[in-house]
Write a protein that holds these residues in place. Structure first.
Motif, PDB file in Angstrom:
ATOM      1  N   HIS A 234       2.895   3.596  -3.085  1.00  0.00           N
ATOM      2  CA  HIS A 234       2.883   3.705  -4.538  1.00  0.00           C
ATOM      3  C   HIS A 234       3.935   4.670  -5.075  1.00  0.00           C
ATOM      4  O   HIS A 234       4.178   5.716  -4.481  1.00  0.00           O
ATOM      5  CB  HIS A 234       1.479   4.117  -4.989  1.00  0.00           C
ATOM      6  CG  HIS A 234       0.432   3.125  -4.544  1.00  0.00           C
ATOM      7  ND1 HIS A 234      -0.180   3.212  -3.305  1.00  0.00           N
ATOM      8  CD2 HIS A 234      -0.038   2.004  -5.129  1.00  0.00           C
ATOM      9  CE1 HIS A 234      -1.017   2.180  -3.168  1.00  0.00           C
ATOM     10  NE2 HIS A 234      -0.937   1.432  -4.267  1.00  0.00           N
TER      11      HIS A 234
ATOM     12  N   ASP B 100       2.245  10.786   2.980  1.00  0.00           N
ATOM     13  CA  ASP B 100       1.789  10.826   4.366  1.00  0.00           C
ATOM     14  C   ASP B 100       2.641  11.697   5.295  1.00  0.00           C
ATOM     15  O   ASP B 100       2.122  12.482   6.079  1.00  0.00           O
ATOM     16  CB  ASP B 100       1.929   9.374   4.853  1.00  0.00           C
ATOM     17  CG  ASP B 100       0.778   8.948   5.707  1.00  0.00           C
ATOM     18  OD1 ASP B 100      -0.263   9.590   5.612  1.00  0.00           O
ATOM     19  OD2 ASP B 100       0.955   7.962   6.455  1.00  0.00           O
TER      20      ASP B 100
ATOM     21  N   ASN C  74       0.843  -1.201   0.000  1.00  0.00           N
ATOM     22  CA  ASN C  74       0.000   0.000   0.000  1.00  0.00           C
ATOM     23  C   ASN C  74       0.878   1.252   0.000  1.00  0.00           C
ATOM     24  O   ASN C  74       0.712   2.198   0.760  1.00  0.00           O
ATOM     25  CB  ASN C  74      -0.968   0.022   1.190  1.00  0.00           C
ATOM     26  CG  ASN C  74      -1.981   1.149   1.068  1.00  0.00           C
ATOM     27  OD1 ASN C  74      -2.332   1.559  -0.051  1.00  0.00           O
ATOM     28  ND2 ASN C  74      -2.432   1.684   2.197  1.00  0.00           N
TER      29      ASN C  74
HETATM   30  C1  LIG Z   1      -4.973   5.583   2.291  1.00  0.00           C
HETATM   31  C2  LIG Z   1      -3.678   4.980   1.857  1.00  0.00           C
HETATM   32  O1  LIG Z   1      -3.079   4.276   2.905  1.00  0.00           O
HETATM   33  C3  LIG Z   1      -2.726   6.026   1.387  1.00  0.00           C
HETATM   34  O2  LIG Z   1      -3.320   6.827   0.426  1.00  0.00           O
HETATM   35  C4  LIG Z   1      -1.408   5.451   0.921  1.00  0.00           C
HETATM   36  C5  LIG Z   1      -1.401   4.906  -0.499  1.00  0.00           C
HETATM   37  N1  LIG Z   1      -0.095   4.942  -1.122  1.00  0.00           N
HETATM   38  C6  LIG Z   1       0.846   5.800  -0.731  1.00  0.00           C
HETATM   39  N2  LIG Z   1       1.961   5.928  -1.419  1.00  0.00           N
HETATM   40  C7  LIG Z   1       2.889   6.803  -1.073  1.00  0.00           C
HETATM   41  N3  LIG Z   1       4.013   6.900  -1.812  1.00  0.00           N
HETATM   42  N4  LIG Z   1       2.732   7.600  -0.012  1.00  0.00           N
HETATM   43  C8  LIG Z   1       1.646   7.557   0.763  1.00  0.00           C
HETATM   44  O3  LIG Z   1       1.535   8.304   1.731  1.00  0.00           O
HETATM   45  C9  LIG Z   1       0.643   6.610   0.413  1.00  0.00           C
HETATM   46  N5  LIG Z   1      -0.446   6.483   1.116  1.00  0.00           N
END
Ligand SMILES: C[C@H](O)[C@H](O)[C@H]1CNC2=NC(N)=NC(=O)C2=N1
Length: 121
Positions: free
Chosen positions: A60, A78, A58
């Motif tokens: 990306h 995040d 999770n």
């Molecule tokens: C809700 C979900 O956990 C978030 O949107 C995830 C998805 N993929 C992500 N990918 C990346 N690179 N940073 C994130 O903060 C992130 N958050």
């Protein structure tokens, strides 16, 4: 909330990634690597594997693909910077990319942009 990598964690993880061709991205706490594969098909195979891992974690990538070139930036939105997930995904991508060529010179002098270019090359 995913924590940012600490200084100690950076010291222990980043030099090895640097050795495989990961670089910092200008002005951001992010890793960038550019691979050149032998064909679009190989680039796409790499991206398919990376996409499955990204779903599993999770986490990306920001990436761009042009023909056989895949340009990847990893950072954690995040926490606005590098986390352990970026290190994990970077290491997995290195395994998936196999022996593809790595482009480490990411920038071109701005002087190259001083003349208007009309298509073709
Ligand atoms: C809700 C979900 O956990 C978030 O949107 C995830 C998805 N993929 C992500 N990918 C990346 N690179 N940073 C994130 O903060 C992130 N958050």
């Amino acid at each position: 909330m995913t924590p940012l990598l600490t200084d100690d964690e950076r010291q222990s993880a980043l030099p090895a990634l640097g050795d495989t061709g990961w670089r910092g991205e200008e002005g951001r706490d992010a890793l960038r690597k550019i691979w050149k594969f032998r064909s679009f098909s190989e680039a796409w195979a790499f991206m398919s594997r990376a996409a499955l891992m990204a779903e599993k974690l999770n986490h990306h990538p920001e990436w761009r693909n042009v023909y056989n070139v895949v340009d990847v930036t990893l950072t954690t939105h995040d926490c606005h910077g590098l986390s352990a997930l970026d290190v994990k995904l970077a290491q997995a991508m290195d395994r998936f990319a196999g022996s593809a060529t790595v482009e480490t010179d990411h920038s071109a002098p701005v002087a190259c942009l001083c003349q208007v270019r009309h298509g073709k090359g």
